[in-house]
Design an enzyme around this catalytic site. Sequence first.
Site, PDB file in Angstrom:
ATOM      1  N   THR A   1       0.853  -1.190   0.000  1.00 49.35           N
ATOM      2  CA  THR A   1       0.000   0.000   0.000  1.00 49.35           C
ATOM      3  C   THR A   1       0.884   1.233   0.000  1.00 49.35           C
ATOM      4  O   THR A   1       1.908   1.280   0.680  1.00 49.35           O
ATOM      5  CB  THR A   1      -0.951   0.003   1.221  1.00 49.35           C
ATOM      6  OG1 THR A   1      -1.818  -1.130   1.106  1.00 49.35           O
ATOM      7  CG2 THR A   1      -1.810   1.250   1.263  1.00 49.35           C
TER       8      THR A   1
ATOM      9  N   PHE B   1       1.245   5.152   0.866  1.00 54.20           N
ATOM     10  CA  PHE B   1       0.684   6.210   1.723  1.00 54.20           C
ATOM     11  C   PHE B   1       1.377   7.522   1.384  1.00 54.20           C
ATOM     12  O   PHE B   1       2.567   7.517   1.067  1.00 54.20           O
ATOM     13  CB  PHE B   1       0.960   5.905   3.210  1.00 54.20           C
ATOM     14  CG  PHE B   1       0.303   4.661   3.735  1.00 54.20           C
ATOM     15  CD1 PHE B   1       0.849   3.403   3.485  1.00 54.20           C
ATOM     16  CD2 PHE B   1      -0.850   4.733   4.502  1.00 54.20           C
ATOM     17  CE1 PHE B   1       0.252   2.251   3.971  1.00 54.20           C
ATOM     18  CE2 PHE B   1      -1.462   3.584   5.001  1.00 54.20           C
ATOM     19  CZ  PHE B   1      -0.913   2.343   4.726  1.00 54.20           C
TER      20      PHE B   1
HETATM   21  O1  LIG Z   1      -7.264   0.033   8.044  1.00 56.99           O
HETATM   22  C1  LIG Z   1      -6.038   0.214   8.111  1.00 56.99           C
HETATM   23  O2  LIG Z   1      -5.299  -0.402   8.910  1.00 56.99           O
HETATM   24  C2  LIG Z   1      -5.426   1.197   7.213  1.00 56.99           C
HETATM   25  O3  LIG Z   1      -4.443   1.783   7.532  1.00 56.99           O
HETATM   26  C3  LIG Z   1      -6.013   1.305   5.827  1.00 56.99           C
HETATM   27  C4  LIG Z   1      -5.537   0.126   5.044  1.00 56.99           C
HETATM   28  C5  LIG Z   1      -6.343  -0.976   4.871  1.00 56.99           C
HETATM   29  C6  LIG Z   1      -5.868  -2.065   4.156  1.00 56.99           C
HETATM   30  C7  LIG Z   1      -4.600  -2.048   3.635  1.00 56.99           C
HETATM   31  C8  LIG Z   1      -3.793  -0.945   3.821  1.00 56.99           C
HETATM   32  C9  LIG Z   1      -4.268   0.159   4.526  1.00 56.99           C
END
Ligand SMILES: O=C(O)C(=O)Cc1ccccc1
Length: 439
Positions: free
Chosen positions: A315, A317
């Site tokens: 992911t 960010f």
């Molecule tokens: O819900 C979380 O922990 C987040 O930070 C959002 C997310 C959800 C799934 C993958 C990466 C980030």
Amino acid sequence: MQLQSLTPSSSHSLLNSIPHFPTRPPSTAARLPSSRLFPIQSAYRYDPVTYPNAVGPSRADWQSSCAILSSQSQLLSQDEQPPSIHPSPASDHLASSVNGHNSTLENLNLVPIANLSDNSALKPQPKPLTITDLAPAPMHGSKLRVAYQGVPGAYSEAAAGKAYPNCDAIPCDQFEVAFQSVELWIADRAVLPVENSLGGSIHRNYDLLLRHKLHIVGEVQLPVHHCLLALPGVRKEYLTRVISHPQALAQCEHTLTKLGLNVTREAVDDTAGAAEFVAINNLRDTAAIASARAAELYGLDILANGIQDDSGNVTRFVMLAREPIIPRTDRPFKTSIVFAHEKGTSVLFKVLSAFAFRNISLTKIESRPHRSHPIRVVDGADAGTAKHFEYLFYVDFEASMAEPRAQNALAEVQEFTSFLRVLGSYPMDMTPWSPPRED
Ligand SMILES: O=C(O)C(=O)Cc1ccccc1
């Protein structure tokens, strides 16, 4: 990274300090008397027996306070100017500090020249500001405060720790609150997941970037390793429901089926919040998809480890701040822009050719339908007119705004478009990562 596990007293001192924070005058909401920040009880009762490792009630207090700030701040004008670096006359009485220079209006020597006495040479003179005083930096001790959406154990918290090791990660119940905590000088940065290698773009967060005036100052790519969590003693066969963030559910879809689970899927705001929900409500028929750290924090067992459908699940960010960073050319930079044009489709072709012509690689292009909400296009006098656009285009390209080729490309893009905003120019995350070993 240090968790924001505030004790009740530190939580209070954090919020009590709000009126005294800034160099720049705080907004109306931030200037509310601190007593008004605590009328709301925690949303849930903290039970140290049920979750010995969980954070205490102060987090809920913090979130309540953020919610209040959030609702108060909605009363503020959308077009409120960013606070000025110089104290306004109304806030002259406030002691302010510029990156550790404790100062009042007088000792910062911002008073008119006429107020200085003739023999000023004999008086101790203020220390000159240095370049580091002008750089955006934490105003409250040495730790950067990084707001994220979710509760401790969320991947966004891990992303905050990767971007800013040793930061204070501050949980917020909504993205809106994370953004506003930066805008109101309660946090220094906000962290926002924007795309995933499996699930694609997180569109809602792109929309948020546009609605707020924060700047992208960094990015991190985080390998995401999901676990299936349940209360101790619960077996897979007992499960009827799995809850998690919609991205996490999507990323584990096939594995859930392969595990033979006959379960409904339910989306909640964040992965660790799902784990917390299972624990708080003592749900024996429900599992959560979340991190191993969430299992530890909320006293859950890991029924299955690494349940993402693709082991290369990453992911991305972005880190947001009130001020942009100064772009450089001594390391790889990325720049994110958003643009729109009132009519015609050829604009996209022209924009892309402005980059192609200069050998600038694009790493992302995303279009978002944008029919209903007008965007205010600000003119030179900061007045602005509302315009409706069919589509907004988000583009990331691999160049720094300090490079002439990027500046020239954007000058050209500006000619073709009615709306253009640089969301940020920031160092690329170059850290190598490898998928965790499957056992
Ligand atoms: O819900 C979380 O922990 C987040 O930070 C959002 C997310 C959800 C799934 C993958 C990466 C980030």
